[in-house]
Enzyme design. Structure first.
Site, PDB file in Angstrom:
ATOM      1  N   ASP A 169       0.837  -1.198   0.000  1.00 36.17           N
ATOM      2  CA  ASP A 169       0.000   0.000   0.000  1.00 36.17           C
ATOM      3  C   ASP A 169       0.875   1.252   0.000  1.00 36.17           C
ATOM      4  OD1 ASP A 169      -2.270   1.505   0.009  1.00 36.17           O
ATOM      5  OD2 ASP A 169      -2.894   0.987   2.036  1.00 36.17           O
TER       6      ASP A 169
ATOM      7  N   ASN B  13     -10.520  -3.243  -6.077  1.00 33.60           N
ATOM      8  CA  ASN B  13      -9.773  -2.290  -6.912  1.00 33.60           C
ATOM      9  C   ASN B  13     -10.493  -1.933  -8.216  1.00 33.60           C
ATOM     10  OD1 ASN B  13      -6.492  -3.519  -5.921  1.00 33.60           O
ATOM     11  ND2 ASN B  13      -7.612  -1.742  -5.162  1.00 33.60           N
TER      12      ASN B  13
END
Ligand code: FPP
Length: 257
Positions: A34, A82
């Site tokens: 991330d 996503n």
């Protein structure tokens, strides 16, 4: 001669490596990568530049894990959530496995690394599916390390698809209800045959699991670092393994004498 002499460890990495009890190191490390977007924003760069750098980090960390004799490395490359990102970013992210495999397949072969995929890869662009299927074939007999890319992966969808297949087989009379135990169930997950991750690393300071390997991380140690993924280096991996070893793993039982 220390085992790490051929890997150019700096003094800090040597110190960490000497402090780790390698026989008790995690066999399976899973990583939530991330912070690519924030890394780029900090530098006034477009988000995709962060993802590009993120691929370089993947390269380095795959190599580092292989050198550290990790058995399985799983990375969360694209989650089922996503898809909610802007179209152009989704497109870019879904091309990364293809680009990576084009450039790095030889390195996987040279390093005796076997590729594996967790997730619904059927949804990927044809180019990526072909590159993946070729790389799966070519690396099938490698036994140095398993590099598991979680692509279009979600922990809940994983559990649901397992339940559905099991229900189907039960309805067809192929299995009995008594067969359905934890080990049996785990064999229907997309990680079938892999050991559960003992260590989950999440970069960028977020403290969430984000639908990653929900069943599989039931007993994993979670390690969070503020470092953004493009800045995550071998040194940080060693720090995570060292930290993992300072924890007392009891699996709900009591401390061993
Ligand atoms: C989150 O960062 C990260 C991802 C969505 C995965 C990005 C993909 C890679 C690092 C490369 C994958 C590599 C291969 C080989 C397929 P973010 O964009 O959410 O960062 P932010 O929270 O700072 O915006």
């Amino acid at each position: 001669m220390a085992w790490y002499d051929k890997y150019n460890f700096n003094a800090y990495e040597k110190d960490l490596a000497d402090s780790i009890q390698w026989e008790k190191a995690p066999a399976h490390i899973a990583i939530i990568m991330d912070g690519n977007g924030r890394w780029a924003a900090q530098r006034d760069l477009p988000r995709i530049e962060g993802h590009r750098q993120g691929v370089d980090t993947v390269r380095d960390i795959v190599k580092a894990c292989r050198h550290l004799e990790v058995e399985v490395l799983t990375i969360y490359a694209f989650s089922t959530e996503n898809w909610k990102r802007p179209k152009w970013e989704v497109k870019f992210l879904l091309e990364l496995p293809y680009k990576y495999l084009q450039e790095d397949l030889q390195s996987l072969l040279d390093n005796n690394i076997k590729l594996r995929i967790s997730g619904e890869a059927e949804a990927l662009p044809a180019k990526a599916r072909e590159a993946i299927s070729n790389a799966l074939d070519r690396t099938a007999n490698n036994n140095g390390m398993i590099f598991n890319m979680a692509i279009n992966y979600g922990g809940r969808p994983d559990i649901v698809q397992a339940a559905r297949r099991i229900a189907f087989e039960a309805r067809e009379g192929q299995i009995k209800l008594e067969d359905i135990e934890e080990k049996f169930f785990a064999n229907y997950l997309q990680t079938a045959g892999l050991p559960d991750p003992e260590l989950v690393i999440r970069t960028s300071g977020e403290l969430r699991v984000s639908n990653f390997l929900l069943w599989q991380i039931a007993y994993a140690e979670l390690y969070f670092t503020p470092v953004y993924w493009p800045d995550f280096k071998r040194m940080h991996l060693l720090e995570a393994i060292y930290d993992y070893q300072t924890r007392r793993r009891r699996y709900g039982g009591l401390e061993e004498e």
